[in-house]
Design a protein around this motif. Sequence first.
Motif, mmCIF file in Angstrom:
data_model
loop_
_atom_site.group_PDB
_atom_site.id
_atom_site.type_symbol
_atom_site.label_atom_id
_atom_site.label_comp_id
_atom_site.label_asym_id
_atom_site.label_seq_id
_atom_site.Cartn_x
_atom_site.Cartn_y
_atom_site.Cartn_z
ATOM 1 N N VAL A 212 -78.763 -9.769 26.347
ATOM 2 C CA VAL A 212 -77.968 -8.764 25.308
ATOM 3 C C VAL A 212 -76.226 -8.700 25.871
ATOM 4 O O VAL A 212 -75.709 -8.594 25.037
ATOM 5 C CB VAL A 212 -78.705 -7.281 25.686
ATOM 6 N N GLY A 213 -76.427 -8.649 27.044
ATOM 7 C CA GLY A 213 -75.092 -8.509 27.749
ATOM 8 C C GLY A 213 -74.078 -9.926 27.381
ATOM 9 O O GLY A 213 -72.906 -9.625 26.816
ATOM 10 N N VAL A 214 -74.574 -11.012 27.394
ATOM 11 C CA VAL A 214 -73.592 -12.108 26.939
ATOM 12 C C VAL A 214 -73.568 -12.012 25.504
ATOM 13 O O VAL A 214 -72.417 -12.320 24.978
ATOM 14 C CB VAL A 214 -74.602 -13.370 27.175
ATOM 15 N N SER B 297 -73.197 -9.398 23.655
ATOM 16 C CA SER B 297 -72.355 -8.338 23.098
ATOM 17 C C SER B 297 -70.778 -8.687 23.927
ATOM 18 O O SER B 297 -70.017 -8.431 22.887
ATOM 19 C CB SER B 297 -72.618 -7.006 24.460
ATOM 20 N N ALA B 298 -70.800 -9.478 24.856
ATOM 21 C CA ALA B 298 -69.560 -10.044 25.214
ATOM 22 C C ALA B 298 -68.979 -11.074 24.173
ATOM 23 O O ALA B 298 -67.765 -11.085 23.960
ATOM 24 C CB ALA B 298 -69.627 -10.793 26.620
ATOM 25 N N PHE C 112 -67.800 -9.247 21.359
ATOM 26 C CA PHE C 112 -66.478 -8.449 21.656
ATOM 27 C C PHE C 112 -65.093 -9.328 21.407
ATOM 28 O O PHE C 112 -64.092 -9.091 21.217
ATOM 29 C CB PHE C 112 -66.652 -8.029 23.321
ATOM 30 N N ILE C 113 -65.398 -10.572 22.070
ATOM 31 C CA ILE C 113 -64.439 -11.558 22.052
ATOM 32 C C ILE C 113 -64.298 -12.219 20.623
ATOM 33 O O ILE C 113 -63.371 -12.177 20.177
ATOM 34 C CB ILE C 113 -64.665 -12.747 22.857
ATOM 35 N N VAL D 241 -72.013 -1.085 22.359
ATOM 36 C CA VAL D 241 -71.229 -1.136 23.728
ATOM 37 C C VAL D 241 -69.740 -2.214 23.640
ATOM 38 O O VAL D 241 -68.683 -1.810 23.816
ATOM 39 C CB VAL D 241 -72.042 -2.005 24.934
ATOM 40 N N ALA D 242 -70.158 -3.316 22.754
ATOM 41 C CA ALA D 242 -68.761 -3.961 22.356
ATOM 42 C C ALA D 242 -67.767 -3.262 21.677
ATOM 43 O O ALA D 242 -66.666 -3.455 21.726
ATOM 44 C CB ALA D 242 -69.321 -5.199 21.713
#
Lengths: 193, 206
Positions: free
Chosen positions: B39-41, B43-44, B47-48, B83-84
Motif C-alpha cells: 500500500v505504501g509503495v 501510494s508513493a 504521489f509521484i 494519504v498521497a
Amino acid sequence: MRKFFVLLVMLFALPASAHNVVGGVYAIGSTIEGEAGFSNGDMASAGTKVTVTDPAGNVLLETETDEEGFFTFEAAARVDHLFRMEMGSGHVLEMILPADELPASLVGGAVASAKPAAKASGGTAVQYDDAAMQGMIEKAVAKQVKPLRKELRAFQEKAGLQDVLGGIGYIFGLCGIGMWWRQRKQAQAAKTA
Amino acid sequence: MHIVDGALSEPVLAGGALLALAGVAYGLKKMDYEHLPQVGVLSAAFFIASYIHLPIGFSSVHLILNGLIGLALGWAAFPALLVALILQAVFFGFGGFLVLGVNTFNIALPAVMVYFLCRHGIASSSPRVAAIWGAIGGAGAVAVTTVMVAGSLALSGEAFWLAAKATLIAHIPVMLVEGFVTAAAVLLIRKVKPEFLHLAEDWDNA
C-alpha cells in the motif's frame, strides 16, 4: 513502432488542463492590474470572466482577460477588492487586493496628511504635487518589478526534489508506524496467550 | 484531475468527504497488514505520478495510475490515495484540503471498481487476455474518474456535458498511456510476483 510513437506524441499534443491556477493582483496607483494562468506556464485563455467584488459581496465590475491572461481594474474606493475567476474544469482562482495597497486619496482612505507644499523650488521649471509624483514613482517601479514578479512566481510553483523526497518519506514513515503498531499488537497477543 | 478549493458547492464537498471517509474506513478494515508495505509503495507511486507532468506539445498531462492501484489494492486504494492526496496538497499545492474528500472519492472509487471488474480478467491463464484486461482497467479507471470529476462540477452548477467532454477529451492520451502502462505492469507482475496482485490463490488452478 516508430509510427506508433509518432502517433502517441501527436495525441499528447492535445490540450489538457494543468493542475494549479496561479495569478496575482497588484495596485499601481488606483489602477489594479492582474494576471492569471496555470502553473505550467499557460496563461488564462482570452475572455475568461473576472468578477470583482467588494468585501460585502457587491459586484463592482465584470471584466474579461486578454490573450495574455491580463486584466485591469480602476479602483474607485479604498476597500479590499476580491477577484474571482472561473477558468473551467474546476479551476477557480480567487485573489484579494488589500485596501492598504491602494492610495489613500481614494474614497474611504484616511485623509492623507497633507504635507506643506514644496517650498523653495530652486529654479525648477516643472513642479509636481506630491500625489502625482507618487503615482509616477509607483508606475515606474511596477514596470521594473513586473518581470521579477513573474520569475518569482514560476520559482515558487516549481516544487523541488526535496518536496518529492519528503512526500515519499512521509508515506514510508506512515507504513513504518503501521507495521510497528501491528508488531506491538502481535507481541501483546503472544504475551497474553 | 484535482479539483481545487472554491469550485464546488458545500453539499458536494460534504457529500464527497462523507463518502471518502466511509471508503477509507472500509479500506482500512479490509487491508491486511501483510500488504501494508505494498500500500505504501503504491501510494508513493501515485504521489509521484501526479507530480511528473509530461510537457508535450503546448500543454502537459500527468499519469494517474488509479487503475493499477485498484488492481493491486482493492479497497485499500482508498487509504493509500487519501494519504498521497494529502501530501500532494501539502507539498505541491494540488487540489486543497476542503476538496480532499471529493478528490479522494473521485480517484479511489474507480480504482475499486476496476478491482472488482477486471480482477478475474488479469488472472486468466492467457497472458494476452490478462494484458487486455489490464489495459481496460488502466484506461477505464481514468475514464470513470474524468466523468466523476465532471459530475462533481455539474452538481455544483457547472454545465455537465461541457465539462465532461472537455476533461474526457483532454485525458484521452492519459487513458492510452495508462492502458499500456497497466497492461505491461500486469504482464510483468504476473511473471515475477503474482501475489502482488492478489493472484496467489487462483494462480495454481489457472
